[in-house]
Design an enzyme around this catalytic site. Structure first.
Site, PDB file in Angstrom:
ATOM      1  N   ASP A  47       0.724  -1.181   0.032  1.00  0.00           N
ATOM      2  CA  ASP A  47       0.051  -0.047   0.033  1.00  0.00           C
ATOM      3  C   ASP A  47       0.627   1.145   0.156  1.00  0.00           C
ATOM      4  OD1 ASP A  47      -2.711   1.136   0.426  1.00  0.00           O
ATOM      5  OD2 ASP A  47      -1.269   2.247   1.984  1.00  0.00           O
ATOM      6  N   TYR A  52       3.147   9.864  -0.497  1.00  0.00           N
ATOM      7  CA  TYR A  52       4.571   9.143   0.184  1.00  0.00           C
ATOM      8  C   TYR A  52       5.690   9.356  -0.569  1.00  0.00           C
ATOM      9  CZ  TYR A  52       0.486   6.528   2.287  1.00  0.00           C
ATOM     10  OH  TYR A  52      -0.785   6.258   2.843  1.00  0.00           O
ATOM     11  N   LYS A  77      -2.663   5.802  -4.199  1.00  0.00           N
ATOM     12  CA  LYS A  77      -3.754   6.748  -3.966  1.00  0.00           C
ATOM     13  C   LYS A  77      -3.470   8.090  -4.635  1.00  0.00           C
ATOM     14  CE  LYS A  77      -3.662   4.759   0.514  1.00  0.00           C
ATOM     15  NZ  LYS A  77      -2.218   4.518   0.854  1.00  0.00           N
ATOM     16  N   HIS A 110      -7.679   9.621  -1.874  1.00  0.00           N
ATOM     17  CA  HIS A 110      -6.986   9.761  -0.573  1.00  0.00           C
ATOM     18  C   HIS A 110      -7.617  10.077   0.513  1.00  0.00           C
ATOM     19  CE1 HIS A 110      -2.401   9.156   0.972  1.00  0.00           C
ATOM     20  NE2 HIS A 110      -3.335   9.115   1.868  1.00  0.00           N
TER      21      HIS A 110
END
Ligand code: NDP
Length: 274
Positions: A47, A52, A77, A110
């Site tokens: 994930d 990120y 996302k 998200h």
């Protein structure tokens, strides 16, 4: 059940119950080693998210692992600033390029962003229809966000990824999603490691001869919630997956259920300012 066991999503796609989360796993060696370790020890779900900033490392590590792409369930996302129809389509391509893949298994919105998320959802439906992504879903959607989005959906979200752990269970949201066959997925499932400090869970860990973290991850699965603990520590990545050789008794499930304090670690979906 074992580490590759899956739940069938509302479109028939199989999603592993357990995956590796990589929020705050640093781009480069850190995330690459985490993904490598996970894949070597049987994890088949990763994930990540555009925000990120480690999609390159995730992609590189998956490629290098030698595990066939179609055996891996890969989630990313669309970030808040990219929401909207066209910008989502573009953001999707950027994520794919970084991840060195030509499809995703799951693409999520998200965070809910009102009317803009309706446009974002249309883009996700388009990507799904074109076969670019095997399942589409949302993240951080509360009941009222789903109530707002669902009337606009041709495709019902397959997944809702939300903060979920012993101190934030959101039973009404879980029930709402289960009724509509929207698979709930837990983020911060082990409260960033802090489940180890909860007395009730320490007692259960002793009773089952497992770690506190393993008890909580097992509780997720028995509640029908997909779980994605994050770690960059090889021993933890391995031990976090060792949850398929025991079963919590109903009375012990209830003891963990009773720890709910409606206490969030992360942002409240109605109050975030990012
Ligand atoms: P987690 O609850 O998974 O906790 C991760 C932390 O716990 C890390 O600091 C890790 O340390 C530590 N840890 C891991 N295993 C153990 C263990 N066995 N014993 C003690 N400590 C341990 O938090 P996250 O917030 O990372 O959530 C998991 C995943 O969910 C994320 O990585 C991300 O993929 C997703 N997520 C999604 C969000 C969303 O908005 N959709 C928001 C937040 C997360 P170390 O790494 O140093 O080992």
């Amino acid at each position: 059940m074992n580490i590759t066991s899956t739940t069938k999503l509302n479109n028939g796609v199989e999603m592993p119950w357990l995956g590796l989360g990589v929020f705050r796993s640093k781009e480069g060696e850190e995330v690459e080693i985490a993904v490598k370790t996970a894949l070597e020890h049987g994890y088949r779900s990763i994930d990540t998210a555009a925000i990120y900033e480690n999609e390159r490392g995730v992609g590189k590590s998956i490629k290098a692992s030698g595990v066939p792409r179609n055996e891996i369930f890969l989630t990313s996302k669309v970030w808040n600033s990219d929401q909207g129809y066209q910008s989502t389509l573009e953001a999707f391509e950027v994520s794919l390029e970084k991840l060195q893949t030509d499809y995703l298994d799951l693409y999520l919105i998200h965070w809910p962003k009102g009317q803009r998320s309706v446009e974002t959802w249309k883009a996700l439906e388009e990507l799904y229809k074109k076969g670019r992504v095997r399942a589409i879903g949302v993240s951080n959607f509360l009941v009222h966000h789903l109530d707002d989005l669902l009337p606009h959906c041709k495709i019902v979200p397959a997944v809702n990824q939300v903060e979920f752990h012993p101190e934030l269970i959101q039973p009404k949201l879980l029930e709402y999603c289960q009724k509509r066959e929207i698979q709930l997925e837990a983020w911060s499932p082990i409260m960033k490691g802090n489940v180890t400090k909860i007395g009730t869970i320490q007692e259960l860990a002793k009773k089952y001869n497992k770690t506190e973290v393993q008890v909580v991850l097992r509780w997720d699965i028995q509640k029908g919630v997909v779980t994605i603990p994050k770690s960059v520590t090889p021993e933890r990545i391995i031990s976090n997956a060792d949850i398929f050789d025991f079963e919590l008794e109903p009375e012990d499930m209830a003891k963990i259920d009773a720890l709910d304090k409606e206490k969030r670690i992360g942002g409240h979906p109605d109050k975030i300012n990012f």
